[in-house]
Design a protein around this motif. Structure first.
Motif, PDB file in Angstrom:
ATOM      1  N   MET A 170       0.835  -1.196   0.000  1.00 51.55           N
ATOM      2  CA  MET A 170       0.000   0.000   0.000  1.00 51.55           C
ATOM      3  C   MET A 170       0.882   1.263   0.000  1.00 51.55           C
ATOM      4  SD  MET A 170      -2.987   1.022   2.729  1.00 51.55           S
ATOM      5  CE  MET A 170      -3.918   2.530   2.539  1.00 51.55           C
ATOM      6  N   THR A 171       0.551   2.216  -0.871  1.00 47.20           N
ATOM      7  CA  THR A 171       1.347   3.437  -0.983  1.00 47.20           C
ATOM      8  C   THR A 171       1.024   4.395   0.164  1.00 47.20           C
ATOM      9  OG1 THR A 171       1.306   3.226  -3.380  1.00 47.20           O
ATOM     10  CG2 THR A 171       1.948   5.368  -2.470  1.00 47.20           C
ATOM     11  N   ALA A 172       2.074   4.891   0.812  1.00 46.23           N
ATOM     12  CA  ALA A 172       1.873   5.835   1.912  1.00 46.23           C
ATOM     13  C   ALA A 172       1.355   7.156   1.366  1.00 46.23           C
ATOM     14  CB  ALA A 172       3.189   6.065   2.656  1.00 46.23           C
ATOM     15  N   PRO A 173       0.489   7.845   2.135  1.00 45.86           N
ATOM     16  CA  PRO A 173      -0.021   9.143   1.665  1.00 45.86           C
ATOM     17  C   PRO A 173       1.115  10.133   1.464  1.00 45.86           C
ATOM     18  CG  PRO A 173      -0.539   8.789   3.995  1.00 45.86           C
ATOM     19  CD  PRO A 173      -0.023   7.492   3.468  1.00 45.86           C
ATOM     20  N   ARG A 174       1.006  10.900   0.407  1.00 49.37           N
ATOM     21  CA  ARG A 174       2.052  11.860   0.080  1.00 49.37           C
ATOM     22  C   ARG A 174       2.067  12.998   1.097  1.00 49.37           C
ATOM     23  NH1 ARG A 174       2.716  14.865  -5.794  1.00 49.37           N
ATOM     24  NH2 ARG A 174       4.689  15.946  -5.322  1.00 49.37           N
ATOM     25  N   LYS A 175       3.249  13.298   1.611  1.00 47.70           N
ATOM     26  CA  LYS A 175       3.384  14.367   2.600  1.00 47.70           C
ATOM     27  C   LYS A 175       3.278  15.727   1.921  1.00 47.70           C
ATOM     28  CE  LYS A 175       6.371  15.894   6.380  1.00 47.70           C
ATOM     29  NZ  LYS A 175       7.648  15.663   7.102  1.00 47.70           N
ATOM     30  N   LYS A 176       2.504  16.616   2.531  1.00 42.53           N
ATOM     31  CA  LYS A 176       2.304  17.940   1.953  1.00 42.53           C
ATOM     32  C   LYS A 176       3.593  18.753   2.037  1.00 42.53           C
ATOM     33  CE  LYS A 176      -1.212  21.541   1.867  1.00 42.53           C
ATOM     34  NZ  LYS A 176      -1.849  21.059   0.634  1.00 42.53           N
ATOM     35  N   THR A 177       3.923  19.433   0.968  1.00 45.46           N
ATOM     36  CA  THR A 177       5.118  20.272   0.926  1.00 45.46           C
ATOM     37  C   THR A 177       4.728  21.719   1.178  1.00 45.46           C
ATOM     38  OG1 THR A 177       6.153  18.797  -0.686  1.00 45.46           O
ATOM     39  CG2 THR A 177       7.067  21.023  -0.472  1.00 45.46           C
ATOM     40  N   TRP A 178       5.261  22.314   2.229  1.00 41.87           N
ATOM     41  CA  TRP A 178       4.974  23.708   2.548  1.00 41.87           C
ATOM     42  C   TRP A 178       6.045  24.592   1.923  1.00 41.87           C
ATOM     43  CZ3 TRP A 178       0.320  24.483   4.437  1.00 41.87           C
ATOM     44  CH2 TRP A 178      -0.298  23.462   5.150  1.00 41.87           C
ATOM     45  N   ARG A 179       5.624  25.769   1.459  1.00 42.14           N
ATOM     46  CA  ARG A 179       6.522  26.665   0.725  1.00 42.14           C
ATOM     47  C   ARG A 179       6.803  27.932   1.533  1.00 42.14           C
ATOM     48  NH1 ARG A 179       4.539  28.325  -4.749  1.00 42.14           N
ATOM     49  NH2 ARG A 179       2.526  28.697  -3.718  1.00 42.14           N
ATOM     50  N   ALA A 180       8.000  28.461   1.363  1.00 45.97           N
ATOM     51  CA  ALA A 180       8.401  29.705   2.035  1.00 45.97           C
ATOM     52  C   ALA A 180       7.972  30.885   1.174  1.00 45.97           C
ATOM     53  CB  ALA A 180       9.899  29.725   2.283  1.00 45.97           C
ATOM     54  N   LEU A 181       6.687  31.199   1.231  1.00 47.23           N
ATOM     55  CA  LEU A 181       6.144  32.316   0.462  1.00 47.23           C
ATOM     56  C   LEU A 181       6.189  33.595   1.287  1.00 47.23           C
ATOM     57  CD1 LEU A 181       2.944  30.712  -1.133  1.00 47.23           C
ATOM     58  CD2 LEU A 181       5.154  31.130  -2.218  1.00 47.23           C
ATOM     59  N   HIS A 182       6.274  34.739   0.596  1.00 53.45           N
ATOM     60  CA  HIS A 182       6.273  36.037   1.257  1.00 53.45           C
ATOM     61  C   HIS A 182       5.411  36.994   0.439  1.00 53.45           C
ATOM     62  CE1 HIS A 182       9.599  34.482   3.625  1.00 53.45           C
ATOM     63  NE2 HIS A 182      10.188  34.136   2.488  1.00 53.45           N
ATOM     64  N   GLY A 183       4.492  37.666   1.091  1.00 53.68           N
ATOM     65  CA  GLY A 183       3.627  38.617   0.397  1.00 53.68           C
ATOM     66  C   GLY A 183       2.210  38.576   0.941  1.00 53.68           C
ATOM     67  N   ILE A 184       1.295  39.199   0.212  1.00 53.71           N
ATOM     68  CA  ILE A 184      -0.064  39.410   0.704  1.00 53.71           C
ATOM     69  C   ILE A 184      -1.073  39.041  -0.376  1.00 53.71           C
ATOM     70  CG2 ILE A 184      -1.703  41.146   1.573  1.00 53.71           C
ATOM     71  CD1 ILE A 184       0.807  42.750   2.488  1.00 53.71           C
ATOM     72  N   VAL A 185      -2.107  38.322   0.027  1.00 53.14           N
ATOM     73  CA  VAL A 185      -3.231  38.011  -0.852  1.00 53.14           C
ATOM     74  C   VAL A 185      -4.469  38.701  -0.291  1.00 53.14           C
ATOM     75  CG1 VAL A 185      -4.781  36.197  -1.683  1.00 53.14           C
ATOM     76  CG2 VAL A 185      -2.311  35.820  -1.651  1.00 53.14           C
ATOM     77  N   LEU A 186      -5.192  39.417  -1.131  1.00 56.71           N
ATOM     78  CA  LEU A 186      -6.405  40.109  -0.701  1.00 56.71           C
ATOM     79  C   LEU A 186      -7.582  39.177  -0.898  1.00 56.71           C
ATOM     80  CD1 LEU A 186      -5.782  43.700  -2.114  1.00 56.71           C
ATOM     81  CD2 LEU A 186      -5.096  42.708   0.083  1.00 56.71           C
ATOM     82  N   LEU A 187      -7.975  38.520   0.179  1.00 54.40           N
ATOM     83  CA  LEU A 187      -9.071  37.554   0.148  1.00 54.40           C
ATOM     84  C   LEU A 187     -10.409  38.259   0.307  1.00 54.40           C
ATOM     85  CD1 LEU A 187     -10.009  34.543   0.218  1.00 54.40           C
ATOM     86  CD2 LEU A 187      -9.845  34.704   2.722  1.00 54.40           C
ATOM     87  N   ASP A 188     -11.377  37.835  -0.479  1.00 54.88           N
ATOM     88  CA  ASP A 188     -12.769  38.260  -0.315  1.00 54.88           C
ATOM     89  C   ASP A 188     -13.444  37.177   0.516  1.00 54.88           C
ATOM     90  OD1 ASP A 188     -15.396  39.057  -0.487  1.00 54.88           O
ATOM     91  OD2 ASP A 188     -15.370  39.402  -2.650  1.00 54.88           O
ATOM     92  N   LYS A 189     -13.464  37.381   1.832  1.00 55.84           N
ATOM     93  CA  LYS A 189     -13.968  36.350   2.734  1.00 55.84           C
ATOM     94  C   LYS A 189     -15.451  36.086   2.504  1.00 55.84           C
ATOM     95  CE  LYS A 189     -15.362  36.677   7.094  1.00 55.84           C
ATOM     96  NZ  LYS A 189     -16.461  35.697   7.176  1.00 55.84           N
ATOM     97  N   ALA A 190     -15.815  34.820   2.537  1.00 53.94           N
ATOM     98  CA  ALA A 190     -17.209  34.429   2.361  1.00 53.94           C
ATOM     99  C   ALA A 190     -17.983  34.589   3.665  1.00 53.94           C
ATOM    100  CB  ALA A 190     -17.289  32.978   1.886  1.00 53.94           C
ATOM    101  N   ARG A 191     -19.281  34.698   3.558  1.00 54.31           N
ATOM    102  CA  ARG A 191     -20.144  34.773   4.720  1.00 54.31           C
ATOM    103  C   ARG A 191     -20.258  33.400   5.374  1.00 54.31           C
ATOM    104  NH1 ARG A 191     -25.765  38.058   5.374  1.00 54.31           N
ATOM    105  NH2 ARG A 191     -26.547  37.048   7.267  1.00 54.31           N
ATOM    106  N   GLY A 192     -20.353  33.390   6.693  1.00 52.97           N
ATOM    107  CA  GLY A 192     -20.632  32.156   7.414  1.00 52.97           C
ATOM    108  C   GLY A 192     -19.429  31.401   7.920  1.00 52.97           C
ATOM    109  N   ILE A 193     -18.208  31.896   7.657  1.00 51.18           N
ATOM    110  CA  ILE A 193     -17.018  31.236   8.192  1.00 51.18           C
ATOM    111  C   ILE A 193     -16.199  32.243   8.983  1.00 51.18           C
ATOM    112  CG2 ILE A 193     -16.926  29.559   6.308  1.00 51.18           C
ATOM    113  CD1 ILE A 193     -14.611  31.147   5.128  1.00 51.18           C
ATOM    114  N   SER A 194     -15.418  31.732   9.913  1.00 48.81           N
ATOM    115  CA  SER A 194     -14.578  32.612  10.709  1.00 48.81           C
ATOM    116  C   SER A 194     -13.381  33.065   9.891  1.00 48.81           C
ATOM    117  CB  SER A 194     -14.092  31.890  11.972  1.00 48.81           C
ATOM    118  OG  SER A 194     -13.154  30.876  11.623  1.00 48.81           O
ATOM    119  N   SER A 195     -12.760  34.151  10.333  1.00 47.19           N
ATOM    120  CA  SER A 195     -11.572  34.644   9.648  1.00 47.19           C
ATOM    121  C   SER A 195     -10.439  33.622   9.725  1.00 47.19           C
ATOM    122  CB  SER A 195     -11.129  35.978  10.256  1.00 47.19           C
ATOM    123  OG  SER A 195     -12.086  36.972  10.010  1.00 47.19           O
TER     124      SER A 195
END
Length: 307
Positions: A1-26
């Motif tokens: 059985m193949t082991a689940p692939r480990k998620k690779t996290w990236r060293a990103l820098h900067g800002i994304v302007l999210l349009d938050k949806a209604r009904g979820i927390s920040s």
């Protein structure tokens, strides 16, 4: 059985302007975006209520070091209110605790009342807020049925315009200082109109340097970009210094760049006489924020670029 692939996290820098949806927390919205971008580190610049939608800047990596500065920035909102009803949370997520008839109102009357709240006013923060009382969040106490005295705070509303008045619905646009609660403003306006009110829709339309119709992305739009590839997704990331355009900028020569990047104050021709400012190196790279010392030297205060 193949082991689940480990998620690779990236060293990103900067800002994304999210349009938050209604009904979820920040925080929920933040974690969605962080996982989509696979960013090692992420933070946001001030919570929106679950009911609220709109601008939520998400900061990645080194940009999280300037997110606190955006917490102090002015904000703009669009809000709609239901006149004639008060709720325990001051918005539509709460239980109705009082109903009163709505008097016959015309636009001129409402604009006159709303105009009383433009400028500096004292606001009592709502119980359903993240402020703390003796180490406990007010909203946690409120959920237990406990109400405590909250000192009024001086806040500022630069302008408030009436966008719509129809029956029991009142819609406004406004710009305010940090610490201002739109829910409290609506309750106060409702009381001044003699009928009470609560928020039914709240949307943050601007914040600090991102005030004039900023390009925001819904999470669904970001997912569609991710399907095109990581490069398409990364193109929406704004540079860290886009959050700091309210600060003046100085550019250093190669020698001064070397010393500043090692934490040493330097003399810089034509530097601002006082205050904080953006620092750019000889190669044009944004280095961080600095401040002028009493002796006229420029000292690094919040460096973001490694040497």
């Amino acid at each position: 059985m193949t082991a689940p692939r480990k998620k690779t996290w990236r060293a990103l820098h900067g800002i994304v302007l999210l349009d938050k949806a209604r009904g979820i927390s920040s925080n929920h919205a933040l974690q969605q975006v962080r996982r989509l971008f696979q960013a090692e580190k992420a933070g946001h610049t001030g919570s929106l209520d679950p009911l609220a939608t709109g601008l939520l800047p998400v900061c990645f990596g080194k940009a999280t070091r300037v997110s606190g500065l955006l917490l102090d920035a002015d904000k703009s909102y669009s809000v709609c209110a239901r006149l004639g009803q008060r709720t325990d949370t001051a918005d539509a997520d709460g239980e109705v605790i009082e109903e009163r008839p709505v008097p016959t109102l015309d636009l001129a009357q409402v604009e006159a009342v709303v105009g009383r709240f433009v400028g500096e006013v004292d606001q009592v923060p709502p119980m359903y807020s993240a402020l703390k009382h003796k180490g406990q969040r007010l909203y946690a106490l409120a959920r237990k049925g406990i109400e405590v005295e909250r000192p009024a705070r001086r806040v500022r509303f630069d302008w408030i315009t009436v966008d719509r008045l129809e029956g029991c619905e009142l819609c406004l646009s406004l710009r305010c200082s940090k610490g201002a609660y739109v829910r409290t403003l609506i309750e106060d306006i409702g009381e001044a109109l003699g009928c009470g009110a609560h928020v039914t829709m709240l949307r943050r339309t601007g914040l600090g340097p991102f005030m004039d119709h900023p390009r925001m992305y819904t999470f669904e739009e970001l997912k569609m970009l991710a399907e095109e590839g990581q490069d398409a997704l990364d193109r929406v990331i704004l540079p860290t210094d886009s959050a700091l355009t309210g600060y003046p900028a100085i550019s250093l020569d190669a020698d001064s760049t070397f010393h500043i990047r090692h934490g040493h104050p330097v003399f810089v021709a034509h530097a601002p006489p006082e205050g904080w400012f953006r620092i750019y190196g000889a190669d044009g790279l944004f280095l961080g924020l600095g401040e002028v010392l009493d002796d006229g030297r420029v000292a690094p205060r919040r460096l973001l670029a490694a040497f």
